[in-house]
Structures are given as C-alpha cells and as structure tokens.
Write an enzyme that holds these catalytic residues in place. Structure first.
Site, PDB file in Angstrom:
ATOM      1  N   LYS A 127      -4.851  -6.594  20.904  1.00  0.00           N
ATOM      2  CA  LYS A 127      -3.910  -6.145  19.864  1.00  0.00           C
ATOM      3  C   LYS A 127      -4.248  -4.695  19.539  1.00  0.00           C
ATOM      4  CE  LYS A 127      -0.592  -7.806  17.184  1.00  0.00           C
ATOM      5  NZ  LYS A 127       0.389  -8.873  17.431  1.00  0.00           N
ATOM      6  N   ASP A 167       5.163  -5.207  17.687  1.00  0.00           N
ATOM      7  CA  ASP A 167       4.798  -6.066  16.558  1.00  0.00           C
ATOM      8  C   ASP A 167       5.460  -5.401  15.342  1.00  0.00           C
ATOM      9  OD1 ASP A 167       2.891  -8.431  15.764  1.00  0.00           O
ATOM     10  OD2 ASP A 167       2.421  -6.890  14.291  1.00  0.00           O
TER      11      ASP A 167
HETATM   12  P1  NDP Z   1       9.365  -6.395  12.021  1.00  0.00           P
HETATM   13  O1  NDP Z   1       8.729  -5.073  11.792  1.00  0.00           O
HETATM   14  O2  NDP Z   1      10.588  -6.485  12.846  1.00  0.00           O
HETATM   15  O3  NDP Z   1       9.701  -7.087  10.605  1.00  0.00           O
HETATM   16  C1  NDP Z   1       8.689  -7.353   9.695  1.00  0.00           C
HETATM   17  C2  NDP Z   1       9.303  -8.004   8.464  1.00  0.00           C
HETATM   18  O4  NDP Z   1       8.239  -8.436   7.614  1.00  0.00           O
HETATM   19  C3  NDP Z   1      10.140  -7.053   7.640  1.00  0.00           C
HETATM   20  O5  NDP Z   1      11.131  -7.786   6.989  1.00  0.00           O
HETATM   21  C4  NDP Z   1       9.122  -6.502   6.643  1.00  0.00           C
HETATM   22  O6  NDP Z   1       9.657  -6.007   5.436  1.00  0.00           O
HETATM   23  C5  NDP Z   1       8.300  -7.741   6.373  1.00  0.00           C
HETATM   24  N1  NDP Z   1       6.968  -7.341   5.936  1.00  0.00           N
HETATM   25  C6  NDP Z   1       6.084  -6.544   6.589  1.00  0.00           C
HETATM   26  N2  NDP Z   1       4.974  -6.378   5.862  1.00  0.00           N
HETATM   27  C7  NDP Z   1       5.170  -7.079   4.737  1.00  0.00           C
HETATM   28  C8  NDP Z   1       4.376  -7.309   3.587  1.00  0.00           C
HETATM   29  N3  NDP Z   1       3.153  -6.777   3.456  1.00  0.00           N
HETATM   30  N4  NDP Z   1       4.903  -8.115   2.617  1.00  0.00           N
HETATM   31  C9  NDP Z   1       6.144  -8.654   2.736  1.00  0.00           C
HETATM   32  N5  NDP Z   1       6.935  -8.464   3.810  1.00  0.00           N
HETATM   33  C10 NDP Z   1       6.446  -7.694   4.779  1.00  0.00           C
HETATM   34  O7  NDP Z   1       8.201  -7.339  12.600  1.00  0.00           O
HETATM   35  P2  NDP Z   1       8.314  -8.695  13.417  1.00  0.00           P
HETATM   36  O8  NDP Z   1       9.474  -9.482  12.949  1.00  0.00           O
HETATM   37  O9  NDP Z   1       8.182  -8.349  14.846  1.00  0.00           O
HETATM   38  O10 NDP Z   1       6.950  -9.411  12.996  1.00  0.00           O
HETATM   39  C11 NDP Z   1       6.869 -10.314  11.872  1.00  0.00           C
HETATM   40  C12 NDP Z   1       5.642 -11.191  12.023  1.00  0.00           C
HETATM   41  O11 NDP Z   1       5.726 -11.929  13.251  1.00  0.00           O
HETATM   42  C13 NDP Z   1       4.297 -10.471  12.088  1.00  0.00           C
HETATM   43  O12 NDP Z   1       3.309 -11.290  11.494  1.00  0.00           O
HETATM   44  C14 NDP Z   1       4.020 -10.385  13.584  1.00  0.00           C
HETATM   45  O13 NDP Z   1       2.650 -10.239  13.881  1.00  0.00           O
HETATM   46  C15 NDP Z   1       4.543 -11.732  14.034  1.00  0.00           C
HETATM   47  N6  NDP Z   1       4.879 -11.855  15.439  1.00  0.00           N
HETATM   48  C16 NDP Z   1       5.801 -11.016  16.009  1.00  0.00           C
HETATM   49  C17 NDP Z   1       6.107 -11.167  17.349  1.00  0.00           C
HETATM   50  C18 NDP Z   1       7.181 -10.368  17.989  1.00  0.00           C
HETATM   51  O14 NDP Z   1       7.523 -10.678  19.157  1.00  0.00           O
HETATM   52  N7  NDP Z   1       7.773  -9.381  17.347  1.00  0.00           N
HETATM   53  C19 NDP Z   1       5.388 -12.140  18.198  1.00  0.00           C
HETATM   54  C20 NDP Z   1       4.520 -13.042  17.469  1.00  0.00           C
HETATM   55  C21 NDP Z   1       4.264 -12.853  16.141  1.00  0.00           C
HETATM   56  P3  NDP Z   1       9.710  -4.426   5.146  1.00  0.00           P
HETATM   57  O15 NDP Z   1      10.912  -3.934   5.892  1.00  0.00           O
HETATM   58  O16 NDP Z   1       9.834  -4.310   3.679  1.00  0.00           O
HETATM   59  O17 NDP Z   1       8.415  -3.842   5.661  1.00  0.00           O
END
Ligand code: NDP
Length: 446
Positions: A127, A167
C-alpha cells in the site's frame, strides 16, 4: 512457541511501533483469529512466522516537492509499504489524503496481504500514498503532484515487482497522470499500475469491481440463511468509488439503498436512491471538493451535518467511506433497529468493539478484507490482460468477479463455520494467513 500468550505477542507489537494505532488494531484483529492456528503448528513456530508476518519487507518514504498554480512550492511525504511478497508481487492501492501516515498505510498494507491471499490469485500485499490533499486542487496541480510522486516511486515498482492501484483520493485521473510519467521515465509501456483507462490497458469493470464485488459477497452471505437481497433496505456510507458502485449493484438486484455520506454529513432518501440519482452522484463527486449535501437540495431529502448514517433503520449496512467510521454505539443502534447484515466496502470501517458486538450478536458480518476483495481481484485480472494483450469482455470480467467473490466466501465459511453461525472474521483471517504462511515456509528464511 516464543511467546507465552497472545497478549505478550500483541504487547511486543505495540512496544515496537508505539505510535501506529491503526496498525495495532489491524494486527490485533488478525492475531485473535489466527493465534491457535499459528501457535499449535510446529512449522509456523519453527520458522517464527508470527514475528515475520507483522514486519514489512520494506518501507519506502520520500519527499514529493511540487508547485501550485501560483508558483508556490510545496512538499509532501510519499510512501510505499511493500509488506509481503510470498505469494506474488506487491499489490495494493495508493491513497492521497491529509490523514495519511505510516501507521495508516501499514494497517492497510497488512490487511492487503490477507485480502490478496483470499482472492486465490498470485498477489502479494502493499500500500502507499501521500498526505497530499487533492480536494480544491486544479487538474494542473494534481498532475504536477502525480508527476513529482512518480519521479521517485518509479524506481521501486514494476510489473513483476509492485503494481499500485487507486484508493481514497486516487481515481482514474491520478492513475493516468502517474502512468504517463512512469512511461516517460522508463520509456516502457507496461501494466505497472491498475485502474488504467480502457483505451490504454485498463480492464472493463475495474472501477465497478469493489462495489459490485461487495454486493456479490452480501448475496452469498444471505444465501447461508436462505434470504434474498431483493426488497431489503440498505444504508451505505461514503459517496466515492466504492459507495457509488455498491448502490448501482444493489439497485440492479432489487434492493433499496437509502443513504450516502461524505466527511461533512449524510443524506437520507427514504424512497430509495435510483440509478438516475447515482448518475447524478457520479457527476457531482467527480469534483473532489463537491459535497453530498447537494443531493439533498436537488432531490429534496434530509441532510444531517457532521453525522454518519448508522441511526437509519435498515436490514443491511455497507460502510464504504473510511476506517473507524462505525463505533460500538453505532453497532448497537444498527442491530437494535433490526440490521442483521453488515459488510465492509471500506477497509476496517468498524472499530474493534463494534466488530465484537456484531460477532456476539451472531449477525452476518463480513470484514473488509473479504467483502471488498473484488477491487484487487479485478486488478489482478487487469494484470493478466496486460500480459496476454487480450482484453476481456464486460460479461467475462463480471463473471470472474462473481466467481472470485464466491471463492472468497467459501474460504471464509471453511475456516469460520462455528456450527450455529459463521464467523467471517476468523474465516477471512485464517484462510488468508495459511496460504501466505505456507508459502513463506516453502521459500525459507528470506
Ligand atoms: P473515494 O476517494 O472514491 O471516496 C471516499 C469516500 O469516503 C468519500 O465519500 C469521502 O468523503 C469519504 N471519506 C473519506 N475520508 C473520510 C473521513 N475521514 N470521514 C468520513 N468520510 C470520509 O475512495 P474509495 O471509494 O475508493 O474508497 C473508500 C474506502 O474503500 C476506503 O476505505 C478504501 O481503502 C476502500 N477500498 C477501496 C477500493 C477501491 O477499489 N477503490 C478497494 C478496496 C477498499 P469526502 O469527499 O468528504 O472526503
């Protein structure tokens, strides 16, 4: 066995890495599950697998200097944790978010080792990322940062060594900029990153894979109780990549997602989020600083500032935002309101005591390392398409995703079946661990 108890081992991890609390949390969860398997196995003890599995192969930390649109020079920290390569080259995402630090990336890389093992593919765990905040930055600034990041990262990665993906804060745009810079520096067009555009080596269904795979996993969990997902009410947190495509698949399968969130608050749409509304969210959130509160204004639904959606009554909850976004109080409120399926799209979104609550209540609880493995699985399929130079159809990739999620589920059941319920935490941790530990032993003391 070198350690007299699980506690002695966990204390040693805390002592050695005292400021890495998310990493302790991730290690503790895994160790609780695998302790008996590891401590009762002569080979694992002889080869000191426990001590070795919690230490990364290497950690790379570097300076990322870049210039903003007003010619101010900034410096961020860049990281890549190459955690374990016993079963394949390092594979795992890059996160750009101001909260990024060594402890968070070590937890994510550690989880990734077990997740990748569960997919059945030959992928090691890694990562990386940076404390750079893409919110509010222009495309030119993001490009400038991505180039600077790759100016150092390029020497540590490669299609047979380490293949990063996206991510939080890293989507198709950022992957494009980083790929472009890697290609320029190396003068080589190789599948060194996944999540690429489909015109230049990306796989169909990769953007959708984590969210779709999550819902496929939920379907498998519900089958164990002979329940269908159709007609179920679902709370979803987050509104980024994983949340959007989880909603899309829920809608397709006849379930009703009713919430979305971001770091500012959540919306509740009791009539259900439709495909048309999801298309709106995709467009809205393509600008990273856009807020989900805009949804509430557009569709005239309730927006709750500064809160997460776990107070809303549902059958199924899918945390898809970030780590530790669901605590014990939330867990009690969910189960108190009748929720009996929780599956994690995000990595470690439930706190340790929330997880214990779900397990004590014997609900269907799918931890992230199993439930969100679809993303990395299709990254693996993207790598094989890059090697063979033969792109696969959407139907083929979706079929593979479904198959892999069913395999992950079977492994969880194999190692986690307690008779009266399935402990998916034990199932995922033991299933992921055994394959990596056995491979480490095969390769000697390296
Ligand atoms: P994105 O950047 O596309 O979206 C992240 C989302 O989470 C946004 O809505 C963001 O809101 C919110 N968020 C981020 N930080 C916080 C916080 N501290 N508190 C509340 N909301 C928060 O990321 P992904 O959808 O790709 O990833 C989401 C999760 O899924 C993560 O944990 C990631 O590690 C996991 N994941 C992702 C994969 C992938 O293929 N993308 C694979 C496996 C796991 P805001 O816009 O306000 O920041």
């Amino acid at each position: 066995m070198k350690y007299k108890s699980k506690k002695e081992f966990l204390d040693s991890v805390v002592d050695n890495y005292s400021d890495q609390k998310e990493f302790h949390q991730a290690v503790e969860e895994v160790i609780h599950s695998i302790w008996n398997t590891a401590a009762n196995n002569e080979e694992y003890c002889k080869f000191n697998i426990l001590d070795r599995i919690v230490v990364p192969d290497r950690i790379i930390i570097f300076r990322v200097p870049w210039m903003d649109d007003k010619n101010n020079v900034h410096v961020n920290l860049g990281y890549r944790i190459q955690f374990n390569s016993a079963i394949g080259p390092y594979k795992g995402g890059l996160r750009f978010h101001p909260s990024v630090n060594l402890g968070i990336l070590k937890f994510l890389a550690f989880e990734q080792v077990f997740k990748n093992s569960l997919t059945g593919l030959n992928l090691g765990g890694g990562k990386g990322g940076s404390n750079f905040d893409p919110k509010g930055k222009s495309d030119k600034e993001i490009m400038s940062f991505c180039y600077a990041f790759m100016n150092e990262l390029y020497r540590h990665i490669g299609r047979r060594t380490d293949i990063p993906a996206g991510d939080i804060g890293v989507g198709a745009k950022e992957i494009g900029f980083m790929f472009g810079q890697y290609k320029k520096i190396r003068n080589a067009f190789t599948g060194v990153l996944t999540g690429k555009g489909t015109n230049w080596g990306g796989s169909l269904i990769r953007p959708e894979a984590t969210g779709y795979g999550l819902v496929y996993f939920v379907v498998e969990m519900m089958k164990t109780r002979k329940h269908s997902i159709k007609g179920k009410t679902v709370t979803v947190s987050g509104s980024g990549n994983v949340a959007q495509f989880a909603c899309e698949k829920l809608i397709e399968l006849g379930a009703k997602p009713v919430t979305l969130s971001d770091s500012s608050g959540f919306i509740h749409d009791p009539d259900g989020i439709t495909q048309e509304k999801i298309e709106y969210v995709k467009k809205l959130k393509s600008v990273r600083s856009a807020r989900i509160s805009e949804y509430a204004k557009k569709y005239n639904v309730k927006y709750t500032k500064g809160k997460r959606p776990w107070s809303i009554k549902c059958d199924i909850a899918l945390p898809c935002a970030t780590e530790n976004e669901l605590n014990l109080d939330d867990a009690k409120e969910l189960t108190g309101n009748g929720c009996y399926v929780v599956a994690e799209g995000a990595n470690m979104p439930s706190t340790t005591d929330a997880v214990h609550h779900f397990i004590n209540k014997k609900i269907l609880y799918g931890p992230g390392k199993a439930a969100n493995a679809g993303g990395v699985a299709i990254s693996g399929i993207e790598m094989s398409q890059n090697s063979t130079r033969i792109p696969l159809s959407r139907e083929k990739v979706d079929g593979l995703l479904k198959e892999i999620m069913q395999r992950v589920h079977r492994t969880c059941v194999k190692y986690g079946d307690k008779g009266d319920f399935i402990n998916y935490v034990d199932g995922a941790n033991i299933g992921g661990f055994v394959r990596v530990a056995d491979s480490m032993i095969d390769q000697g003391i390296v």
